[in-house]
Design an enzyme around this catalytic site. Structure first.
Site, PDB file in Angstrom:
ATOM      1  N   GLU A   1     -66.832   6.523  46.125  1.00 56.54           N
ATOM      2  CA  GLU A   1     -67.274   6.489  47.522  1.00 56.54           C
ATOM      3  C   GLU A   1     -68.118   7.725  47.832  1.00 56.54           C
ATOM      4  O   GLU A   1     -67.731   8.855  47.536  1.00 56.54           O
ATOM      5  CB  GLU A   1     -66.088   6.416  48.484  1.00 56.54           C
ATOM      6  CG  GLU A   1     -66.584   6.325  49.923  1.00 56.54           C
ATOM      7  CD  GLU A   1     -65.499   6.076  50.960  1.00 56.54           C
ATOM      8  OE1 GLU A   1     -64.369   5.716  50.580  1.00 56.54           O
ATOM      9  OE2 GLU A   1     -65.802   6.255  52.153  1.00 56.54           O
TER      10      GLU A   1
ATOM     11  N   ASP B   1     -74.975   9.109  57.363  1.00 57.77           N
ATOM     12  CA  ASP B   1     -75.767   9.710  58.443  1.00 57.77           C
ATOM     13  C   ASP B   1     -77.101   8.978  58.549  1.00 57.77           C
ATOM     14  O   ASP B   1     -77.834   8.888  57.548  1.00 57.77           O
ATOM     15  CB  ASP B   1     -76.025  11.190  58.134  1.00 57.77           C
ATOM     16  CG  ASP B   1     -74.725  11.963  58.008  1.00 57.77           C
ATOM     17  OD1 ASP B   1     -74.034  12.123  59.019  1.00 57.77           O
ATOM     18  OD2 ASP B   1     -74.396  12.396  56.885  1.00 57.77           O
TER      19      ASP B   1
ATOM     20  N   ASP C   1     -74.010   1.033  61.276  1.00 63.18           N
ATOM     21  CA  ASP C   1     -74.134   0.490  62.641  1.00 63.18           C
ATOM     22  C   ASP C   1     -75.512   0.836  63.200  1.00 63.18           C
ATOM     23  O   ASP C   1     -75.730   0.740  64.401  1.00 63.18           O
ATOM     24  CB  ASP C   1     -73.040   1.061  63.553  1.00 63.18           C
ATOM     25  CG  ASP C   1     -73.187   2.560  63.733  1.00 63.18           C
ATOM     26  OD1 ASP C   1     -73.691   3.218  62.802  1.00 63.18           O
ATOM     27  OD2 ASP C   1     -72.812   3.078  64.799  1.00 63.18           O
TER      28      ASP C   1
ATOM     29  N   THR D   1     -62.575   1.044  61.286  1.00 63.85           N
ATOM     30  CA  THR D   1     -62.186   2.387  61.740  1.00 63.85           C
ATOM     31  C   THR D   1     -62.463   2.513  63.250  1.00 63.85           C
ATOM     32  O   THR D   1     -63.168   1.691  63.829  1.00 63.85           O
ATOM     33  CB  THR D   1     -62.996   3.462  61.000  1.00 63.85           C
ATOM     34  OG1 THR D   1     -64.383   3.205  61.239  1.00 63.85           O
ATOM     35  CG2 THR D   1     -62.715   3.452  59.517  1.00 63.85           C
TER      36      THR D   1
ATOM     37  N   PHE E   1     -64.339   4.633  64.616  1.00 64.13           N
ATOM     38  CA  PHE E   1     -65.779   4.836  64.737  1.00 64.13           C
ATOM     39  C   PHE E   1     -66.488   3.480  64.828  1.00 64.13           C
ATOM     40  O   PHE E   1     -67.356   3.271  65.671  1.00 64.13           O
ATOM     41  CB  PHE E   1     -66.276   5.614  63.509  1.00 64.13           C
ATOM     42  CG  PHE E   1     -67.760   5.730  63.434  1.00 64.13           C
ATOM     43  CD1 PHE E   1     -68.427   6.706  64.160  1.00 64.13           C
ATOM     44  CD2 PHE E   1     -68.507   4.862  62.643  1.00 64.13           C
ATOM     45  CE1 PHE E   1     -69.806   6.803  64.104  1.00 64.13           C
ATOM     46  CE2 PHE E   1     -69.875   4.948  62.580  1.00 64.13           C
ATOM     47  CZ  PHE E   1     -70.529   5.931  63.318  1.00 64.13           C
TER      48      PHE E   1
HETATM   49  C1  LIG Z   1     -71.599   9.765  59.344  1.00 63.12           C
HETATM   50  S1  LIG Z   1     -70.411  10.370  58.220  1.00 63.12           S
HETATM   51  C2  LIG Z   1     -69.507   8.891  57.777  1.00 63.12           C
HETATM   52  C3  LIG Z   1     -68.198   9.172  57.130  1.00 63.12           C
HETATM   53  C4  LIG Z   1     -67.365   7.980  56.660  1.00 63.12           C
HETATM   54  N1  LIG Z   1     -67.979   7.306  55.529  1.00 63.12           N
HETATM   55  C5  LIG Z   1     -67.038   7.013  57.765  1.00 63.12           C
HETATM   56  O1  LIG Z   1     -67.304   5.821  57.604  1.00 63.12           O
HETATM   57  O2  LIG Z   1     -66.494   7.445  58.781  1.00 63.12           O
HETATM   58  C6  LIG Z   1     -71.324  10.725  56.736  1.00 63.12           C
HETATM   59  C7  LIG Z   1     -70.611  11.686  55.818  1.00 63.12           C
HETATM   60  O3  LIG Z   1     -71.330  11.789  54.604  1.00 63.12           O
HETATM   61  C8  LIG Z   1     -71.239  13.113  54.140  1.00 63.12           C
HETATM   62  N2  LIG Z   1     -72.368  13.352  53.243  1.00 63.12           N
HETATM   63  C9  LIG Z   1     -73.690  13.233  53.538  1.00 63.12           C
HETATM   64  N3  LIG Z   1     -74.428  13.517  52.454  1.00 63.12           N
HETATM   65  C10 LIG Z   1     -73.553  13.815  51.455  1.00 63.12           C
HETATM   66  C11 LIG Z   1     -73.717  14.188  50.099  1.00 63.12           C
HETATM   67  N4  LIG Z   1     -74.930  14.302  49.560  1.00 63.12           N
HETATM   68  N5  LIG Z   1     -72.615  14.429  49.370  1.00 63.12           N
HETATM   69  C12 LIG Z   1     -71.380  14.311  49.911  1.00 63.12           C
HETATM   70  N6  LIG Z   1     -71.158  13.962  51.193  1.00 63.12           N
HETATM   71  C13 LIG Z   1     -72.238  13.714  51.949  1.00 63.12           C
HETATM   72  C14 LIG Z   1     -71.259  13.964  55.392  1.00 63.12           C
HETATM   73  O4  LIG Z   1     -70.656  15.232  55.185  1.00 63.12           O
HETATM   74  C15 LIG Z   1     -70.448  13.091  56.353  1.00 63.12           C
HETATM   75  O5  LIG Z   1     -69.085  13.438  56.340  1.00 63.12           O
END
Ligand SMILES: C[S@@+](CC[C@H](N)C(=O)[O-])C[C@H]1O[C@@H](n2cnc3c(N)ncnc32)[C@H](O)[C@@H]1O
Length: 237
Positions: A70, A145, A181, A216, A218
């Protein structure tokens, strides 16, 4: 650049290799519980960042099971629920955000999950430098993101370089399962995955939700706010 990934594919240096990141390092505060979990449990359930050391999932988990990775698990709520629902699959979660890593480690302990490990490092570098080609059964990328501004699109994790890297790491028949989303990012990713010759869409367009993927908070909020949740599932040919 710190921790430059070993180059496992040829060709010119991509934007990613010259330092464009899909995340910003947040200075978010950690709770005492998360700090404690990170210090106490990372030695047991954490995978150290060791570029060039290819992970052997059978040795890591002590089980010859499908291996799913993941990307960016956030606080890891879906990750823990899925690992609990699918005990016959081995999961590796990748995340840079320390509070989330601490939180998921405490869930691993609380739920007694033998099939879940975490690595606190940039997922792009881990996939490129610690996963061997043809060694992965699936990648999960949930609500990454969206980087909505056009000048930031190059930071999106579902960019052609990273999609190619994931596709190369998959076994034939292995999958990439992506959920968002953000409608415009969904369309953008549909095009990017569709342009990768190593992959084919398992569905006509949007995928169906997997029964084991929990909704979730979110995601509930997105739906309540009127945003559609789009899913994509592409398979390695
Ligand atoms: C918008 S959040 C979504 C988190 C989760 N997947 C959810 O559904 O709630 C995106 C996450 O991806 C992580 N992230 C972004 N780029 C990453 C990378 N290159 N390596 C590891 N984590 C990363 C960020 O730190 C953040 O916690």
């Amino acid at each position: 650049m710190e921790n430059t990934p070993a180059r496992l594919t040829g060709g010119p240096l991509s934007a990613r290799e010259v330092g464009i990141r899909s995340y910003v390092v947040r200075s978010g505060r950690m709770t005492d519980g998360q700090k404690d979990a990170l210090n106490r449990l990372y030695p047991a359930y954490g995978v150290p960042w060791e570029p060039g050391r290819m992970l052997d999932s059978t040795a890591l988990f002590g089980a010859d099971a499908p291996f799913v990775v993941e990307i960016g698990f956030g606080m890891g709520l879906a990750t823990a629920a899925i690992a609990e629902a699918l005990p016959g699959t081995s999961f590796l979660g990748l995340e840079v955000h320390a509070p989330g890593v601490g939180k998921l480690l405490s869930e691993i302990e609380a739920r007694g999950l033998a099939n879940l490990r975490v690595c606190r490092h940039d997922a792009v570098e881990v996939v490129g430098s610690m996963l061997a080609p043809g060694s992965v059964d699936g990648f999960h990328v949930f609500f990454p993101d969206p980087w909505p501004k056009k000048r930031h699109h190059k930071r999106r994790i579902m960019n052609p370089d990273f999609i190619r890297l994931m596709a190369e790491r998959l076994k034939p028949g292995g999958y990439i399962y992506y959920v968002t989303d953000w409608e415009e990012y969904a369309e953008w990713t549909l095009d990017a995955l569709g342009a990768e010759p190593l992959l084919r869409n398992q569905y006509g367009r949007w995928a169906e939700r997997e029964s084991w993927r929990p909704v979730t908070k979110f995601e509930e909020r997105a739906v309540n706010d009127g945003r559609a949740v789009r899913e994509l599932k592409f398979v390695r040919v």
